[in-house]
Each structure stands twice: as C-alpha cells, then as structure tokens.
Design a protein around this motif. Structure first.
Motif, PDB file in Angstrom:
ATOM      1  N   SER A 182     -13.466   7.429  -2.000  1.00  0.00           N
ATOM      2  CA  SER A 182     -12.746   6.943  -2.907  1.00  0.00           C
ATOM      3  C   SER A 182     -13.733   6.187  -4.055  1.00  0.00           C
ATOM      4  O   SER A 182     -13.533   6.146  -5.097  1.00  0.00           O
ATOM      5  CB  SER A 182     -11.597   5.940  -2.495  1.00  0.00           C
ATOM      6  OG  SER A 182     -10.801   6.501  -1.711  1.00  0.00           O
TER       7      SER A 182
ATOM      8  N   SER B  62      -9.084   2.027  -3.542  1.00  0.00           N
ATOM      9  CA  SER B  62      -8.138   2.312  -4.304  1.00  0.00           C
ATOM     10  C   SER B  62      -7.994   1.933  -5.964  1.00  0.00           C
ATOM     11  O   SER B  62      -7.565   2.655  -6.606  1.00  0.00           O
ATOM     12  CB  SER B  62      -6.588   2.740  -3.497  1.00  0.00           C
ATOM     13  OG  SER B  62      -6.676   3.439  -2.451  1.00  0.00           O
TER      14      SER B  62
ATOM     15  N   TRP C 186       2.068   6.565  -7.055  1.00  0.00           N
ATOM     16  CA  TRP C 186       1.242   7.439  -7.502  1.00  0.00           C
ATOM     17  C   TRP C 186       1.761   8.889  -7.619  1.00  0.00           C
ATOM     18  O   TRP C 186       1.524   9.643  -8.443  1.00  0.00           O
ATOM     19  CB  TRP C 186      -0.068   7.123  -6.642  1.00  0.00           C
ATOM     20  CG  TRP C 186      -0.887   8.162  -7.242  1.00  0.00           C
ATOM     21  CD1 TRP C 186      -1.409   9.450  -6.647  1.00  0.00           C
ATOM     22  CD2 TRP C 186      -1.975   8.357  -8.180  1.00  0.00           C
ATOM     23  NE1 TRP C 186      -2.350  10.275  -7.040  1.00  0.00           N
ATOM     24  CE2 TRP C 186      -2.815   9.555  -8.109  1.00  0.00           C
ATOM     25  CE3 TRP C 186      -2.164   7.518  -9.279  1.00  0.00           C
ATOM     26  CZ2 TRP C 186      -3.685   9.979  -9.111  1.00  0.00           C
ATOM     27  CZ3 TRP C 186      -3.291   7.917 -10.154  1.00  0.00           C
ATOM     28  CH2 TRP C 186      -3.884   9.293 -10.256  1.00  0.00           C
TER      29      TRP C 186
ATOM     30  N   CYS D 216     -14.451   7.289  -7.610  1.00  0.00           N
ATOM     31  CA  CYS D 216     -14.422   6.125  -8.714  1.00  0.00           C
ATOM     32  C   CYS D 216     -15.647   6.325  -9.675  1.00  0.00           C
ATOM     33  O   CYS D 216     -15.268   6.480 -10.879  1.00  0.00           O
ATOM     34  CB  CYS D 216     -14.296   4.974  -7.878  1.00  0.00           C
ATOM     35  SG  CYS D 216     -14.761   3.362  -8.987  1.00  0.00           S
TER      36      CYS D 216
ATOM     37  N   TRP E 107       0.869  -1.171   0.028  1.00  0.00           N
ATOM     38  CA  TRP E 107       0.131   0.061   0.004  1.00  0.00           C
ATOM     39  C   TRP E 107       0.796   1.408   0.029  1.00  0.00           C
ATOM     40  O   TRP E 107       0.706   2.258  -0.711  1.00  0.00           O
ATOM     41  CB  TRP E 107      -0.978  -0.030   1.334  1.00  0.00           C
ATOM     42  CG  TRP E 107      -1.544   1.225   1.681  1.00  0.00           C
ATOM     43  CD1 TRP E 107      -0.867   2.282   2.446  1.00  0.00           C
ATOM     44  CD2 TRP E 107      -2.851   1.992   1.292  1.00  0.00           C
ATOM     45  NE1 TRP E 107      -1.866   3.142   2.623  1.00  0.00           N
ATOM     46  CE2 TRP E 107      -2.893   3.042   1.900  1.00  0.00           C
ATOM     47  CE3 TRP E 107      -3.634   1.473   0.432  1.00  0.00           C
ATOM     48  CZ2 TRP E 107      -3.977   4.021   1.791  1.00  0.00           C
ATOM     49  CZ3 TRP E 107      -4.812   2.144   0.143  1.00  0.00           C
ATOM     50  CH2 TRP E 107      -5.126   3.435   0.711  1.00  0.00           C
TER      51      TRP E 107
ATOM     52  N   MET F  64      -0.921  -1.891  -5.674  1.00  0.00           N
ATOM     53  CA  MET F  64      -2.247  -2.044  -5.050  1.00  0.00           C
ATOM     54  C   MET F  64      -2.646  -3.502  -5.231  1.00  0.00           C
ATOM     55  O   MET F  64      -3.542  -3.803  -4.422  1.00  0.00           O
ATOM     56  CB  MET F  64      -3.006  -0.943  -5.625  1.00  0.00           C
ATOM     57  CG  MET F  64      -4.194  -0.688  -4.554  1.00  0.00           C
ATOM     58  SD  MET F  64      -3.537   0.163  -3.028  1.00  0.00           S
ATOM     59  CE  MET F  64      -3.399   2.148  -3.417  1.00  0.00           C
TER      60      MET F  64
ATOM     61  N   GLY G  20       1.360   4.169  -2.959  1.00  0.00           N
ATOM     62  CA  GLY G  20       1.126   5.526  -2.715  1.00  0.00           C
ATOM     63  C   GLY G  20       2.328   6.259  -3.205  1.00  0.00           C
ATOM     64  O   GLY G  20       2.393   7.357  -3.858  1.00  0.00           O
TER      65      GLY G  20
ATOM     66  N   LEU H  82      -8.309   3.729  -9.270  1.00  0.00           N
ATOM     67  CA  LEU H  82      -6.969   3.864 -10.016  1.00  0.00           C
ATOM     68  C   LEU H  82      -7.764   3.475 -11.465  1.00  0.00           C
ATOM     69  O   LEU H  82      -7.222   4.051 -12.549  1.00  0.00           O
ATOM     70  CB  LEU H  82      -6.014   2.966  -9.631  1.00  0.00           C
ATOM     71  CG  LEU H  82      -5.297   3.442  -8.470  1.00  0.00           C
ATOM     72  CD1 LEU H  82      -4.077   2.231  -7.936  1.00  0.00           C
ATOM     73  CD2 LEU H  82      -4.175   4.746  -8.847  1.00  0.00           C
TER      74      LEU H  82
ATOM     75  N   PRO I  46      -9.332  -0.117   1.970  1.00  0.00           N
ATOM     76  CA  PRO I  46      -8.699   1.054   1.442  1.00  0.00           C
ATOM     77  C   PRO I  46      -8.300   0.560   0.256  1.00  0.00           C
ATOM     78  O   PRO I  46      -8.042   1.346  -0.776  1.00  0.00           O
ATOM     79  CB  PRO I  46      -7.898   1.642   2.408  1.00  0.00           C
ATOM     80  CG  PRO I  46      -8.326   1.137   3.807  1.00  0.00           C
ATOM     81  CD  PRO I  46      -9.024  -0.298   3.552  1.00  0.00           C
TER      82      PRO I  46
END
Length: 446
Positions: free
Chosen positions: A418, A373, A345, A422, A338, A357, A342, A377, A369
């Motif tokens: 998120s 994510s 990204w 999305c 994770w 991820m 980050g 993404l 989470p």
C-alpha cells in the motif's frame, strides 16, 4: 557513444486463453487441437485484422495481441467473445472453446516480433481474473473507453496482482455468455480453496460490510500459507447473493475445496457458521459453528482458518506452529470502521472511505493497515482528480500516513504494498529526512 538498442512503444495489450484447456486436451487431444486451429483461422485472425491488431505470439492455449488503440482492443475482445459463443452453438459443453481475456495499456519493449514489459505482465494477471467468457480490464483501459463503448463495466476495486508491486484497479466487463458449467483442471502443485462471500443473516442489509470484511480477512489469512492457493476475492465475490450449487461453482473455479457460510451480528455477539465442501464429490469435509462475544472476533477468524488448514493437511501441530503475525488492531470499533471504509471504496464512495478510515485511525492510532490505506487514499485522490493534483496538503497527508504505517509495522505485506502504491501514484520518489529508508529495497522486500 553506444546506441540504445531498446525500442519502446505504448500499446494496448490483449491476452486470452482457453478455459479448461488441460482437461480438454486430456479428453481428446487431436480434436481439441483441430478445434483450436479452426477457431484461430475463422474467428481470431479475422477479428484481429478488423481492429488493426497484431498477433504477437501463441502460448499453448493462449494468445498475445497488441493494438495501437485501447478502444480497438476492447471492441476486438467483445467481438471475439461473441464470435466464440456463436461458434459454440450445437457443440457439447465439455468441448466448447471458452476464453478469458485481460486487457491493459502499457509501455513495452520490442525485441524482434515479441514484446516484453510490465504492461504485458499486468494483462496476463488480469486475464486470470476474468470470468469464463468475460473480459477484465485495467483502470488505464477503462479511462480510455469509458463513454465510448456501450458496455456494462463493473468496478472490481483495487487488486493486488501476483508479482506486481502496486495494486491495480480493475473492471470486469459483462458479455453475452453466462458462466459455463465446465470443469477446470485441478492444480497439482497446490490445494486450491475458494471462499464464497459469507452471507449476512442479521436481517440488516447495512451489516453486509461486516460479512464481506470477515470473508476478505479469511481469504487473506489463508493466502499466507504455502502450498495453498486461494481463488481471488473478485472472482468469488461475483457469486454474492446468488443461489448456487456450491460444489459445481467450486469445479468451475478449479477449486479443490469451497468454503461457504453465514455471519450474524446481534448486539455484542457474533455467530458464524462455515462449511468446507469437497468440490469434486460435493461431500462436506466439516461444518462448524462459532459463537463468540464481539470482542473475540479475531479469535473466531483464527479458529476458522486453523480448522480449514487442519482438515486440509491433517497436520494440526504444523498449523498451530505457524505464526501469521497479525499486527492490525485489538479495537473492535476501529476494525468496524476499517470494514466500513472497504465497503465504501468498493461502492465508489471515496470520500466515505476516507472518512471511515480516519475514524479507524482515530480509534487506534497505531493501526498500520489503516494508516497505510489512508496514505494510499490521499495519493489516489491527488492522482485521479487533476483539480487537486498540485495540492501540497494532499502530498503531506500521503507522506505522513505512509511514514506512520511503516513506523508501526515494516513486515506486513499489505502495509508495504500500500505504501509503495501510495508513492507510485503520488509521484513521490523520496521521503522526508525523518524516514529516509522507507522506500529502500531492503524494507520493501522484507
């Protein structure tokens, strides 16, 4: 038939305000008022006219301006900052007029001479993220001016703005002025804490992601407490790698306290050292060391947060009784993936972010989470690249990961925002029949 009286238009919105205005007014109200009036007449008005803007209204120490072009708005902001810097020459620093500026593009509602709408709200939030003397723009503005204006723009990543449902990707624009050493007014409603990036002292630069991730988690955990205001991550991370006077930086950020420290990951052990500093006096409120096995990383984070809260509010029983409801993962390997995602990204490596991820979800299939994510993404990938905008497979991936995240945890604010982002980016308005309540207001507002 009733005629629709709402008038909408698409505009570029610029919002600026004066850094340390309350402090300046308290020190010399009459002089501050006269200086601001002079700057409006000789700096602001001519710049706005030159770039065909319209001053919508003044808001105390701030101003709202609309432009018909994003390029005009950004060029006006750059010139405004340069002119302000020139006008400050020879003036003692405490009396200098320094601006923060935020710019966004949005559809607004016009009522009389005023404008309203989410586009204005986003611009206002971006202004608070800008450095003193700097400019912060949304991704929409960035896409319009990229390659057309010769200026360095730093990608600040996705930012969750206050009272804005979907995270906004933001960019900071460097100007000729460095961060001034001016004191900002202290908040009287909240105790404000600035968490500086923890320093990676392992000797391995590849582990920077680990220190950054720990810092972000501490910021997130502290943000859960009412009456505690936490300076935005993007602001404090701008000091990463710099040799700074911690107390002075805290005063510049308007923080009551500053947390600094270091992290060392060696084998299966993590050593963290943190110091909490009173920004007004420079005194250490406390300094502690945490030495734990890597499997206890979450316990170390909890202990750091609880120590800070306890020292700030002197009420350990209340702190101990607060349930933060961490529902992430107990897998250190998943958490490490994770953190790597980050870091990828933030460095603009979107494929790398998806790869890490996916690895986090493989290691822990109920890591909410990470699931949320991944959905985000894929939605962003589909949104940002026209060549795959109609790819049904990406839409399915987006829906599936979002649905799995909500199935695991319907209460985590990060998961909810998120998932909302999305579906905003992917343009999906409904979910598969298996999860019909995913986007219901009652779920999103839990």
């Amino acid at each position: 038939m009733v005629k629709n009286s709402i008038h909408r238009r698409l505009v570029a919105i610029l919002i600026a305000d004066v850094v340390g205005y309350s402090r300046m007014m308290e020190a010399d109200e009459a002089l501050t008022f006269e200086t601001l009036r002079e700057r409006r007449t000789h700096v602001l008005d001519p710049v706005v006219r030159t770039y065909e803007g319209r001053i919508v209204k003044f808001m105390g120490d701030g101003v709202l301006v609309e432009f018909g072009s994003a390029i005009n708005a950004v060029e006006a902001a750059l010139k405004l900052q340069r002119k302000m810097t020139e006008a400050n020459v020879g003036i003692p620093e405490p009396r200098q007029i320094v601006l923060r500026i935020g710019i966004n593009i949005g559809d607004v509602i016009g009522e009389g001479s005023d404008i309203y709408g989410e586009g204005v709200n986003v611009a206002a939030r971006l202004e608070t993220l800008a450095e003193p003397g700097g400019i912060c723009i949304s991704e929409k503005v960035h896409n319009e001016v990229r390659g057309k204006i010769s200026i360095m723009m730093k990608d600040l990543g996705l930012v969750q703005l206050k009272n804005i449902a979907a995270p906004v990707r933001t960019f900071g624009m460097e100007t000729a002025r460095a961060l001034p050493s001016t004191l900002l007014s202290r908040s009287r409603e909240f105790t404000t804490v600035a968490v500086l990036p923890l320093t990676n002292i392992s000797g391995n630069a590849e582990q920077d992601y680990f220190a950054d991730g720990i810092t972000e988690d501490i910021i997130t955990e502290l943000s859960r407490f009412k009456n505690l205001s936490v300076v935005a991550r993007n602001t404090t991370f701008s000091y990463r790698g710099q040799s700074v006077n911690v107390a002075e930086i805290g005063r510049q950020l308007g923080a009551d306290f500053v947390l600094e420290g270091s992290v060392r990951l060696s084998g299966q052990r993590m050593r963290a050292t943190v110091q909490l500093i009173d920004a007004q006096t420079g005194a250490h409120v406390f300094a502690e060391k945490f030495d734990r096995e890597v499997v206890d990383i979450f316990a170390v984070q909890d202990q750091i947060v609880e120590a800070i809260i306890g020292r700030l509010f002197f009420n350990l029983q209340e702190v101990a009784g607060i349930v933060r409801g961490r529902t992430s993962t107990t897998s250190i390997s998943a958490y490490t993936s994770w953190l790597r995602a980050g870091a990828a990204w933030r460095n603009g490596d979107e494929p790398g972010a998806r790869k890490h991820m996916h690895e986090a979800v493989r290691l822990d299939p109920i890591y909410a989470p990470a699931l949320a994510s991944l959905g985000l993404l894929y939605a962003y990938w589909r949104f940002s690249e026209p060549s795959v905008a109609t790819d049904a497979e990406l839409e399915v991936q987006c829906q599936q990961f979002a649905a799995r995240a909500i199935a695991v945890d319907k209460t985590d604010p990060f998961v909810l925002t998120s998932v909302a982002a999305c579906f905003f980016w992917s343009g999906i308005l409904t979910m598969p029949c298996a999860t019909p309540t995913l986007l219901s207001p009652s779920v999103l507002m839990t």
